[in-house]
Write a protein that holds these residues in place. Sequence first.
Motif, PDB file in Angstrom:
ATOM      1  N   ASP A   1       0.796  -1.222   0.000  1.00 44.69           N
ATOM      2  CA  ASP A   1       0.000   0.000   0.000  1.00 44.69           C
ATOM      3  C   ASP A   1       0.831   1.276   0.000  1.00 44.69           C
ATOM      4  OD1 ASP A   1      -1.032  -0.066   3.528  1.00 44.69           O
ATOM      5  OD2 ASP A   1       0.938  -0.189   2.561  1.00 44.69           O
ATOM      6  N   VAL A   2       2.150   1.162   0.000  1.00 43.91           N
ATOM      7  CA  VAL A   2       2.985   2.365  -0.103  1.00 43.91           C
ATOM      8  C   VAL A   2       3.279   2.724  -1.549  1.00 43.91           C
ATOM      9  CG1 VAL A   2       4.061   1.859   2.119  1.00 43.91           C
ATOM     10  CG2 VAL A   2       5.221   1.175   0.007  1.00 43.91           C
ATOM     11  N   TYR A   3       2.782   1.905  -2.456  1.00 40.52           N
ATOM     12  CA  TYR A   3       3.082   2.105  -3.870  1.00 40.52           C
ATOM     13  C   TYR A   3       1.866   2.574  -4.660  1.00 40.52           C
ATOM     14  CZ  TYR A   3       7.406  -0.504  -3.090  1.00 40.52           C
ATOM     15  OH  TYR A   3       8.621  -0.917  -2.643  1.00 40.52           O
TER      16      TYR A   3
ATOM     17  N   GLU B   1       2.778   3.900 -23.645  1.00 43.62           N
ATOM     18  CA  GLU B   1       1.877   4.972 -23.232  1.00 43.62           C
ATOM     19  C   GLU B   1       1.197   4.620 -21.917  1.00 43.62           C
ATOM     20  OE1 GLU B   1      -1.625   5.795 -25.501  1.00 43.62           O
ATOM     21  OE2 GLU B   1      -1.969   3.698 -26.032  1.00 43.62           O
ATOM     22  N   PHE B   2       0.891   5.660 -21.175  1.00 46.79           N
ATOM     23  CA  PHE B   2       0.193   5.538 -19.903  1.00 46.79           C
ATOM     24  C   PHE B   2      -1.245   5.116 -20.143  1.00 46.79           C
ATOM     25  CE2 PHE B   2      -1.262   6.449 -15.721  1.00 46.79           C
ATOM     26  CZ  PHE B   2      -2.451   7.144 -15.840  1.00 46.79           C
ATOM     27  N   VAL B   3      -1.750   4.246 -19.271  1.00 48.19           N
ATOM     28  CA  VAL B   3      -3.140   3.800 -19.353  1.00 48.19           C
ATOM     29  C   VAL B   3      -3.936   4.249 -18.120  1.00 48.19           C
ATOM     30  CG1 VAL B   3      -4.679   1.816 -19.518  1.00 48.19           C
ATOM     31  CG2 VAL B   3      -2.499   1.812 -20.754  1.00 48.19           C
ATOM     32  N   ALA B   4      -3.441   3.902 -16.943  1.00 44.24           N
ATOM     33  CA  ALA B   4      -4.169   4.222 -15.718  1.00 44.24           C
ATOM     34  C   ALA B   4      -3.246   4.041 -14.522  1.00 44.24           C
ATOM     35  CB  ALA B   4      -5.400   3.338 -15.553  1.00 44.24           C
ATOM     36  N   CYS B   5      -3.568   4.700 -13.417  1.00 42.26           N
ATOM     37  CA  CYS B   5      -2.835   4.477 -12.188  1.00 42.26           C
ATOM     38  C   CYS B   5      -3.767   4.667 -10.999  1.00 42.26           C
ATOM     39  CB  CYS B   5      -1.612   5.388 -12.078  1.00 42.26           C
ATOM     40  SG  CYS B   5      -1.957   7.145 -12.044  1.00 42.26           S
ATOM     41  N   ILE B   6      -3.316   4.164  -9.848  1.00 42.03           N
ATOM     42  CA  ILE B   6      -4.141   4.201  -8.651  1.00 42.03           C
ATOM     43  C   ILE B   6      -3.259   4.426  -7.440  1.00 42.03           C
ATOM     44  CG2 ILE B   6      -4.070   1.674  -8.384  1.00 42.03           C
ATOM     45  CD1 ILE B   6      -7.037   1.871  -7.445  1.00 42.03           C
ATOM     46  N   SER B   7      -3.740   5.202  -6.496  1.00 34.72           N
ATOM     47  CA  SER B   7      -2.977   5.509  -5.292  1.00 34.72           C
ATOM     48  C   SER B   7      -2.873   4.290  -4.395  1.00 34.72           C
ATOM     49  CB  SER B   7      -3.639   6.658  -4.540  1.00 34.72           C
ATOM     50  OG  SER B   7      -4.960   6.296  -4.146  1.00 34.72           O
ATOM     51  N   GLY B   8      -1.996   4.384  -3.403  1.00 38.09           N
ATOM     52  CA  GLY B   8      -1.754   3.257  -2.530  1.00 38.09           C
ATOM     53  C   GLY B   8      -2.979   2.778  -1.778  1.00 38.09           C
ATOM     54  N   GLY B   9      -3.798   3.729  -1.364  1.00 40.42           N
ATOM     55  CA  GLY B   9      -5.003   3.361  -0.652  1.00 40.42           C
ATOM     56  C   GLY B   9      -6.183   3.064  -1.548  1.00 40.42           C
ATOM     57  N   GLY B  10      -6.025   3.356  -2.831  1.00 37.65           N
ATOM     58  CA  GLY B  10      -7.084   3.078  -3.786  1.00 37.65           C
ATOM     59  C   GLY B  10      -8.094   4.200  -3.972  1.00 37.65           C
ATOM     60  N   GLY B  11      -7.922   5.290  -3.240  1.00 37.65           N
ATOM     61  CA  GLY B  11      -8.915   6.341  -3.288  1.00 37.65           C
ATOM     62  C   GLY B  11      -8.783   7.306  -4.453  1.00 37.65           C
ATOM     63  N   TRP B  12      -7.616   7.286  -5.092  1.00 36.63           N
ATOM     64  CA  TRP B  12      -7.374   8.202  -6.209  1.00 36.63           C
ATOM     65  C   TRP B  12      -6.959   7.409  -7.428  1.00 36.63           C
ATOM     66  CZ3 TRP B  12      -8.558  13.247  -5.503  1.00 36.63           C
ATOM     67  CH2 TRP B  12      -8.665  13.695  -4.172  1.00 36.63           C
ATOM     68  N   THR B  13      -7.515   7.786  -8.560  1.00 36.09           N
ATOM     69  CA  THR B  13      -7.153   7.131  -9.811  1.00 36.09           C
ATOM     70  C   THR B  13      -6.985   8.176 -10.909  1.00 36.09           C
ATOM     71  OG1 THR B  13      -9.449   6.778 -10.521  1.00 36.09           O
ATOM     72  CG2 THR B  13      -8.423   5.028  -9.214  1.00 36.09           C
TER      73      THR B  13
ATOM     74  N   LYS C   1       5.491   2.756  -8.049  1.00 40.68           N
ATOM     75  CA  LYS C   1       6.310   3.861  -7.592  1.00 40.68           C
ATOM     76  C   LYS C   1       5.951   4.147  -6.139  1.00 40.68           C
ATOM     77  CE  LYS C   1       5.406   8.184  -8.536  1.00 40.68           C
ATOM     78  NZ  LYS C   1       4.834   8.678  -7.263  1.00 40.68           N
ATOM     79  N   ARG C   2       6.954   4.439  -5.345  1.00 44.08           N
ATOM     80  CA  ARG C   2       6.694   4.804  -3.960  1.00 44.08           C
ATOM     81  C   ARG C   2       6.090   6.196  -3.879  1.00 44.08           C
ATOM     82  NH1 ARG C   2       8.787   2.305   0.473  1.00 44.08           N
ATOM     83  NH2 ARG C   2      10.035   0.429   0.092  1.00 44.08           N
ATOM     84  N   GLY C   3       5.335   6.425  -2.830  1.00 49.87           N
ATOM     85  CA  GLY C   3       4.806   7.754  -2.599  1.00 49.87           C
ATOM     86  C   GLY C   3       3.317   7.854  -2.848  1.00 49.87           C
ATOM     87  N   VAL C   4       2.813   9.062  -2.723  1.00 51.57           N
ATOM     88  CA  VAL C   4       1.376   9.304  -2.810  1.00 51.57           C
ATOM     89  C   VAL C   4       0.973  10.034  -4.078  1.00 51.57           C
ATOM     90  CG1 VAL C   4       1.140   9.283  -0.311  1.00 51.57           C
ATOM     91  CG2 VAL C   4       1.541  11.449  -1.488  1.00 51.57           C
ATOM     92  N   ILE C   5       1.948  10.509  -4.832  1.00 50.48           N
ATOM     93  CA  ILE C   5       1.636  11.292  -6.021  1.00 50.48           C
ATOM     94  C   ILE C   5       1.386  10.375  -7.201  1.00 50.48           C
ATOM     95  CG2 ILE C   5       2.422  13.110  -7.572  1.00 50.48           C
ATOM     96  CD1 ILE C   5       2.023  14.026  -4.690  1.00 50.48           C
ATOM     97  N   LEU C   6       0.228  10.514  -7.816  1.00 40.81           N
ATOM     98  CA  LEU C   6      -0.045   9.767  -9.036  1.00 40.81           C
ATOM     99  C   LEU C   6       0.821  10.319 -10.155  1.00 40.81           C
ATOM    100  CD1 LEU C   6      -3.955   9.517  -9.004  1.00 40.81           C
ATOM    101  CD2 LEU C   6      -2.283   7.920  -8.058  1.00 40.81           C
TER     102      LEU C   6
END
Length: 124
Positions: free
Chosen positions: A30-32, A46-58, A99-104
């Motif tokens: 969950d840190v990734y 190319e980028f498709v999608a990403c999600i924050s460690g807690g799942g709350g941000w995409t 990737k580590r951290g909270v920034i998408l």
Amino acid sequence: QVHLVESGGGLVQAGDSLRLDCVASGGAFDVYVIGWFRQAPGKDQEFVACISGGGGWTNVADSVKGRFTISRDNAKNTVVLHMNSLKPEDAAVYYCAAKRGVILSTTRAHYEYWGQGTQVAVSS
């Protein structure tokens, strides 16, 4: 360090749905931030999608918005890319990355760890 393994690729027809799984091991999941990228033959990744460690941000690329969604289950160390209404242009090798951290991020250089990829083919 985290190890990523993708699965779920295959050959489908246009309009079909497919689910890609990215399973992680070797670290606190969950840190990734987890991202999905794809690369078609002869094209840049190319980028498709990403999600924050807690799942709350995409964040989902405009090219797949409304058709693809991303989710994660940290209890299972898994991120899922749900792909609906697939088009021939969605055919590519799909990679998950961490990737580590909270920034998408939509930038592949920001991701430290990568899976081996899973092939998606879409027939018209």
